[in-house]
Motif scaffolding. Structure first.
Motif, PDB file in Angstrom:
ATOM      1  N   ILE A 324       0.861  -1.186   0.000  1.00 60.96           N
ATOM      2  CA  ILE A 324       0.000   0.000   0.000  1.00 60.96           C
ATOM      3  C   ILE A 324       0.893   1.230   0.000  1.00 60.96           C
ATOM      4  CG2 ILE A 324      -1.717   1.302   1.321  1.00 60.96           C
ATOM      5  CD1 ILE A 324      -2.659  -1.376   2.480  1.00 60.96           C
ATOM      6  N   TYR A 325       0.638   2.152  -0.931  1.00 56.87           N
ATOM      7  CA  TYR A 325       1.495   3.331  -1.046  1.00 56.87           C
ATOM      8  C   TYR A 325       0.656   4.576  -1.341  1.00 56.87           C
ATOM      9  CZ  TYR A 325       4.868   6.659  -2.925  1.00 56.87           C
ATOM     10  OH  TYR A 325       5.600   7.782  -3.144  1.00 56.87           O
ATOM     11  N   GLY A 326       0.991   5.690  -0.664  1.00 56.01           N
ATOM     12  CA  GLY A 326       0.410   6.962  -1.063  1.00 56.01           C
ATOM     13  C   GLY A 326      -0.143   7.778   0.077  1.00 56.01           C
ATOM     14  N   ASP A 327      -0.832   8.866  -0.292  1.00 58.92           N
ATOM     15  CA  ASP A 327      -1.412   9.786   0.678  1.00 58.92           C
ATOM     16  C   ASP A 327      -2.933   9.805   0.608  1.00 58.92           C
ATOM     17  OD1 ASP A 327      -2.002  11.117  -1.666  1.00 58.92           O
ATOM     18  OD2 ASP A 327      -0.692  12.807  -1.302  1.00 58.92           O
ATOM     19  N   GLY A 328      -3.526   8.824  -0.088  1.00 57.95           N
ATOM     20  CA  GLY A 328      -4.973   8.784  -0.256  1.00 57.95           C
ATOM     21  C   GLY A 328      -5.669   7.957   0.805  1.00 57.95           C
ATOM     22  N   LYS A 329      -6.857   7.461   0.459  1.00 67.33           N
ATOM     23  CA  LYS A 329      -7.668   6.681   1.394  1.00 67.33           C
ATOM     24  C   LYS A 329      -7.699   5.217   0.962  1.00 67.33           C
ATOM     25  CE  LYS A 329     -10.686  10.551   2.649  1.00 67.33           C
ATOM     26  NZ  LYS A 329     -12.083  11.047   2.741  1.00 67.33           N
ATOM     27  N   PHE A 330      -7.482   4.340   1.946  1.00 66.37           N
ATOM     28  CA  PHE A 330      -7.500   2.906   1.687  1.00 66.37           C
ATOM     29  C   PHE A 330      -8.414   2.232   2.702  1.00 66.37           C
ATOM     30  CE2 PHE A 330      -3.370   4.576   0.499  1.00 66.37           C
ATOM     31  CZ  PHE A 330      -3.081   3.984  -0.722  1.00 66.37           C
ATOM     32  N   GLU A 331      -9.257   1.338   2.233  1.00 68.45           N
ATOM     33  CA  GLU A 331     -10.026   0.473   3.128  1.00 68.45           C
ATOM     34  C   GLU A 331      -9.932  -0.945   2.601  1.00 68.45           C
ATOM     35  OE1 GLU A 331     -14.510  -0.332   4.932  1.00 68.45           O
ATOM     36  OE2 GLU A 331     -14.046   1.605   3.997  1.00 68.45           O
ATOM     37  N   LEU A 332      -9.356  -1.830   3.396  1.00 61.84           N
ATOM     38  CA  LEU A 332      -9.166  -3.220   2.997  1.00 61.84           C
ATOM     39  C   LEU A 332      -9.822  -4.121   4.015  1.00 61.84           C
ATOM     40  CD1 LEU A 332      -6.868  -1.674   1.431  1.00 61.84           C
ATOM     41  CD2 LEU A 332      -5.538  -3.788   1.573  1.00 61.84           C
ATOM     42  N   ASN A 333     -10.586  -5.096   3.515  1.00 58.29           N
ATOM     43  CA  ASN A 333     -11.300  -6.032   4.364  1.00 58.29           C
ATOM     44  C   ASN A 333     -11.009  -7.457   3.905  1.00 58.29           C
ATOM     45  OD1 ASN A 333     -13.165  -4.117   5.982  1.00 58.29           O
ATOM     46  ND2 ASN A 333     -13.516  -3.501   3.864  1.00 58.29           N
ATOM     47  N   SER A 334     -10.506  -8.282   4.831  1.00 56.22           N
ATOM     48  CA  SER A 334     -10.250  -9.708   4.574  1.00 56.22           C
ATOM     49  C   SER A 334      -9.376  -9.910   3.349  1.00 56.22           C
ATOM     50  CB  SER A 334     -11.576 -10.456   4.404  1.00 56.22           C
ATOM     51  OG  SER A 334     -12.394 -10.310   5.548  1.00 56.22           O
ATOM     52  N   VAL A 335      -8.309  -9.139   3.257  1.00 55.76           N
ATOM     53  CA  VAL A 335      -7.369  -9.226   2.135  1.00 55.76           C
ATOM     54  C   VAL A 335      -6.089  -9.908   2.612  1.00 55.76           C
ATOM     55  CG1 VAL A 335      -5.962  -7.897   0.521  1.00 55.76           C
ATOM     56  CG2 VAL A 335      -8.311  -7.194   0.990  1.00 55.76           C
ATOM     57  N   TYR A 336      -5.543 -10.785   1.775  1.00 57.89           N
ATOM     58  CA  TYR A 336      -4.248 -11.392   2.043  1.00 57.89           C
ATOM     59  C   TYR A 336      -3.186 -10.583   1.314  1.00 57.89           C
ATOM     60  CZ  TYR A 336      -0.363 -14.678   2.082  1.00 57.89           C
ATOM     61  OH  TYR A 336       0.869 -15.240   2.249  1.00 57.89           O
ATOM     62  N   GLY A 337      -2.034 -10.355   1.973  1.00 57.08           N
ATOM     63  CA  GLY A 337      -0.975  -9.589   1.324  1.00 57.08           C
ATOM     64  C   GLY A 337       0.397 -10.117   1.662  1.00 57.08           C
ATOM     65  N   GLN A 338       1.316 -10.014   0.693  1.00 58.21           N
ATOM     66  CA  GLN A 338       2.690 -10.474   0.909  1.00 58.21           C
ATOM     67  C   GLN A 338       3.642  -9.593   0.106  1.00 58.21           C
ATOM     68  OE1 GLN A 338       3.333 -14.579  -0.115  1.00 58.21           O
ATOM     69  NE2 GLN A 338       5.550 -14.363  -0.179  1.00 58.21           N
ATOM     70  N   SER A 339       4.642  -9.020   0.797  1.00 59.92           N
ATOM     71  CA  SER A 339       5.675  -8.226   0.133  1.00 59.92           C
ATOM     72  C   SER A 339       7.037  -8.797   0.525  1.00 59.92           C
ATOM     73  CB  SER A 339       5.589  -6.747   0.528  1.00 59.92           C
ATOM     74  OG  SER A 339       6.712  -6.033   0.045  1.00 59.92           O
ATOM     75  N   SER A 340       7.782  -9.279  -0.466  1.00 54.30           N
ATOM     76  CA  SER A 340       9.077  -9.900  -0.157  1.00 54.30           C
ATOM     77  C   SER A 340      10.207  -8.890  -0.141  1.00 54.30           C
ATOM     78  CB  SER A 340       9.381 -11.009  -1.174  1.00 54.30           C
ATOM     79  OG  SER A 340       9.386 -10.489  -2.493  1.00 54.30           O
ATOM     80  N   GLY A 341      10.023  -7.720  -0.739  1.00 53.33           N
ATOM     81  CA  GLY A 341      11.107  -6.749  -0.811  1.00 53.33           C
ATOM     82  C   GLY A 341      10.737  -5.357  -0.374  1.00 53.33           C
ATOM     83  N   GLY A 342       9.670  -5.225   0.410  1.00 52.81           N
ATOM     84  CA  GLY A 342       9.241  -3.893   0.822  1.00 52.81           C
ATOM     85  C   GLY A 342       8.415  -3.935   2.088  1.00 52.81           C
ATOM     86  N   SER A 343       7.641  -2.883   2.297  1.00 51.34           N
ATOM     87  CA  SER A 343       6.848  -2.732   3.509  1.00 51.34           C
ATOM     88  C   SER A 343       5.416  -3.196   3.293  1.00 51.34           C
ATOM     89  CB  SER A 343       6.832  -1.253   3.931  1.00 51.34           C
ATOM     90  OG  SER A 343       8.133  -0.739   4.039  1.00 51.34           O
ATOM     91  N   LEU A 344       4.699  -3.331   4.400  1.00 53.59           N
ATOM     92  CA  LEU A 344       3.257  -3.503   4.304  1.00 53.59           C
ATOM     93  C   LEU A 344       2.630  -2.233   3.744  1.00 53.59           C
ATOM     94  CD1 LEU A 344       2.665  -5.077   7.832  1.00 53.59           C
ATOM     95  CD2 LEU A 344       2.654  -6.305   5.645  1.00 53.59           C
ATOM     96  N   MET A 345       3.052  -1.099   4.297  1.00 54.60           N
ATOM     97  CA  MET A 345       2.531   0.202   3.863  1.00 54.60           C
ATOM     98  C   MET A 345       3.657   1.225   3.840  1.00 54.60           C
ATOM     99  SD  MET A 345      -0.861   0.555   6.265  1.00 54.60           S
ATOM    100  CE  MET A 345      -1.714  -0.911   6.849  1.00 54.60           C
ATOM    101  N   PHE A 346       3.596   2.113   2.869  1.00 55.08           N
ATOM    102  CA  PHE A 346       4.469   3.285   2.819  1.00 55.08           C
ATOM    103  C   PHE A 346       3.530   4.475   2.626  1.00 55.08           C
ATOM    104  CE2 PHE A 346       7.387   6.426   1.522  1.00 55.08           C
ATOM    105  CZ  PHE A 346       8.669   6.013   1.806  1.00 55.08           C
ATOM    106  N   LEU A 347       3.234   5.169   3.730  1.00 57.76           N
ATOM    107  CA  LEU A 347       2.188   6.195   3.710  1.00 57.76           C
ATOM    108  C   LEU A 347       2.784   7.590   3.765  1.00 57.76           C
ATOM    109  CD1 LEU A 347      -0.291   4.523   6.228  1.00 57.76           C
ATOM    110  CD2 LEU A 347      -0.209   4.271   3.745  1.00 57.76           C
ATOM    111  N   GLN A 348       2.082   8.545   3.152  1.00 55.48           N
ATOM    112  CA  GLN A 348       2.539   9.920   3.099  1.00 55.48           C
ATOM    113  C   GLN A 348       1.505  10.844   3.737  1.00 55.48           C
ATOM    114  OE1 GLN A 348       3.137   9.678  -1.225  1.00 55.48           O
ATOM    115  NE2 GLN A 348       5.270  10.217  -0.903  1.00 55.48           N
ATOM    116  N   ASN A 349       1.873  12.093   3.826  1.00 56.76           N
ATOM    117  CA  ASN A 349       1.094  13.125   4.498  1.00 56.76           C
ATOM    118  C   ASN A 349      -0.377  13.108   4.078  1.00 56.76           C
ATOM    119  OD1 ASN A 349       0.532  15.519   5.967  1.00 56.76           O
ATOM    120  ND2 ASN A 349       0.865  16.739   4.120  1.00 56.76           N
TER     121      ASN A 349
END
Length: 533
Positions: A324-349
């Motif tokens: 997940i990346y950015g400064d917008g709005k995110f809503e996730l429900n019952s989602v599976y996620g996997q990042s092998s080379g980064g973060s779960l989230m990279f959030l901005q202002n």
């Protein structure tokens, strides 16, 4: 007072002032290094107070040394020493010279010293990310190509989008759409389009001429939805194989993209899978969405864009690629996620995130200094800082790496701005044991029916408000180095705290007034330097 005692005190003052002056230079250089990281420029200015402090220290050193010489090692009293007019003039010049020397040394030394190897700074000259999980052969990736785009583009370049197939009315499509041309999408939904893709296939190749524009505006995407257009993708395949080629992008007010039971994948650098930009709106349901190359986030919402996802999976396989990346709005429900080379989230202002019932794992690697399972940077170069909100409820969040070299990876890493994190009833796996790192700005962490463990580090330019609510528990240490500018802790009567080291706080409240909900384990809680017991 005896002469030898006076001499001892004068020499002690001289040595201690020289020591503290040296520490002031080091601390000023550390502060300057932090500002360079946050502001992303070498052109930073320290507050005037640093220079005034070194001027005062220089004055003390010169005057002390002058007095020792003029009094002939305290053989004369202060009154006898200052009787002579020339001595008084020379003393005044010494004071002026000491202050001037302190300022000149500050100007000459601060910024000229080599980069300090501080464990919580550690700034290399190149950004490096390691992309292999723990236990496998490590690979190091260095990318001299452009960084991810700035927070808010000055203008929207959506009007520059083009497509092999341009739709501007209501159409249903099920055939394949292909583009192998640079900067041309396979399908462009122009203003007024009402597009339905059922069982379709979209294939895109052809590198973007500007990876920055692909990252900032979604140009060169497989499917590009402009303002006032709507596209509905059901049971379809969408793939891009080019650098700077997002999968699907909704850009502009009234741009609406709905994706369900579909597969979205990108296999080029700087190629996010799904993007919502400039008040665009994206909804995903039971989709499999993936990116495989460098700096390619899976979901991107920026400039008031929003993404809502339910079910399905998110996969980021490339280095410096986050879910997940950015400064917008995110809503996730019952989602599976996997990042092998980064973060779960990279959030901005200004980002707002809500995660409910999700299972996600990530290495937490990004580049030196930007590690974290959830990395939140609230700094805005134009001073328009907005509060960021992260709500995490009933999730399973795991880090697969403990550190990037000597740098431990925290689950929560906040930098600048104002951030509120509400963590409830979630499972956490943190191999480094570093629960959180507050590096500048103000962070409010609320634990609600939550068990947490590890250390919470707060640096000298940051503040933390931590609350344990509704049968929450925390086992570990908080600001144990006593570095935080302001650290406040509140525990309600139903919650517990177990210490594994000393805790240093600015303020502390416990609804259980006898502190029976605290296991001290031989350690202490200090509030403004004083132990509570």
């Amino acid at each position: 007072m005896r002469r030898n005692v006076k001499n001892y005190l004068c020499v002690l003052l001289l040595i201690s002032t020289v020591y503290f002056m040296s520490m002031t230079y080091l601390r000023a250089e550390e502060t300057r290094t932090r500002l360079i990281r946050i502001e992303r420029t070498e052109d930073v200015s320290l507050p005037t107070g640093w220079y005034l402090l070194t001027a005062a220290q220089g004055l003390i050193i010169f005057v002390d040394a002058f007095y020792l010489i003029a009094s002939k090692g305290n053989r004369k009293t202060f009154k006898q020493t200052m009787e002579s007019v020339p001595v008084r003039v020379i003393g005044g010049l010494s004071a002026l010279g000491g202050g001037s020397a302190g300022i000149m040394l500050s100007v000459g030394l601060i910024g000229a010293m080599p980069a300090l190897e501080m464990p919580h700074l550690n700034l290399p000259e190149e950004k490096v990310a390691q992309g292999e999980p723990e236990g496998e052969e490590e690979q190091t990736y260095v990318f001299p190509v452009p960084e991810l785009p700035p927070l808010m583009p000055v203008e929207n370049l959506a009007s520059q989008a083009n497509g092999v197939l341009v739709i501007s009315d209501a159409q249903d499509l099920s055939e394949q759409a292909i583009s192998d041309q640079s900067d041309i999408s396979a399908i462009l939904a122009a203003p007024g389009a009402q597009l339905s893709l059922v069982g379709s296939s979209i294939v895109k190749s052809g590198d973007a001429s500007s990876p920055e524009n692909a990252m900032a505006y979604g140009l060169n995407a497989g499917l590009f939805v402009r303002e006032g257009a709507a596209a509905n993708i059901m049971g379809s395949l969408l793939s891009t194989a080019a650098n700077g080629s997002p999968g699907a992008a909704a850009n502009g007010s009234g741009a609406v993209l709905s994706i369900s039971d579909s597969n979205i994948s990108t296999s080029g650098a700087f190629s996010p899978a799904v993007m919502s930009l400039f008040q665009g709106s994206v909804t995903c349901g039971n989709d499999q969405i993936s990116t495989s190359e460098a700096q390619s986030p899976v979901l991107v919402a920026r400039a008031n864009g929003s993404i809502n996802a339910s079910g399905g999976g998110l996969y980021a396989y490339g280095p410096q690629s986050t879910l997940i990346y950015g400064d917008g709005k995110f809503e996730l429900n019952s989602v599976y996620g996997q990042s092998s080379g980064g973060s779960l989230m990279f959030l901005q202002n200004g980002a707002e995130v809500s995660l409910n019932g999700c299972t996600m794992s990530a290495s937490g690697l990004y580049s030196d200094g930007l590690e974290g399972g959830i990395y939140i940077n609230g700094f805005d170069e134009n001073g328009r800082e907005k509060k960021m909100m992260v709500n995490l409820n009933s999730n399973s969040l795991s880090l697969t790496q403990s550190g990037n070299g000597d740098i431990p990876i925290p689950m929560f890493h906040t930098v600048g701005g104002q951030t509120q994190i509400n963590l409830s009833n979630s499972s956490l796996r943190i191999p480094s044991g570093l629960f959180g790192y507050v590096e500048g700005g103000k962070t409010e962490m609320n634990l609600d029916m939550q068990s947490a463990y590890g250390s919470y580090v707060v640096d000298g330019a940051a503040s933390l408000n931590l609350q344990l609510l509704n049968s929450s528990s925390y086992t570990g240490i908080i600001n144990t180095e006593n570095t935080g500018a302001e650290v406040n802790l509140h525990i309600d009567a139903s919650s517990t705290l177990s210490l594994t080291g000393d805790i240093y706080l600015s303020s502390f409240t416990d609804d259980q007034t006898d502190y029976s909900n605290i296991a001290f384990n031989g350690y202490m809680i200090y509030v403004q330097g004083n132990p509570i017991l």
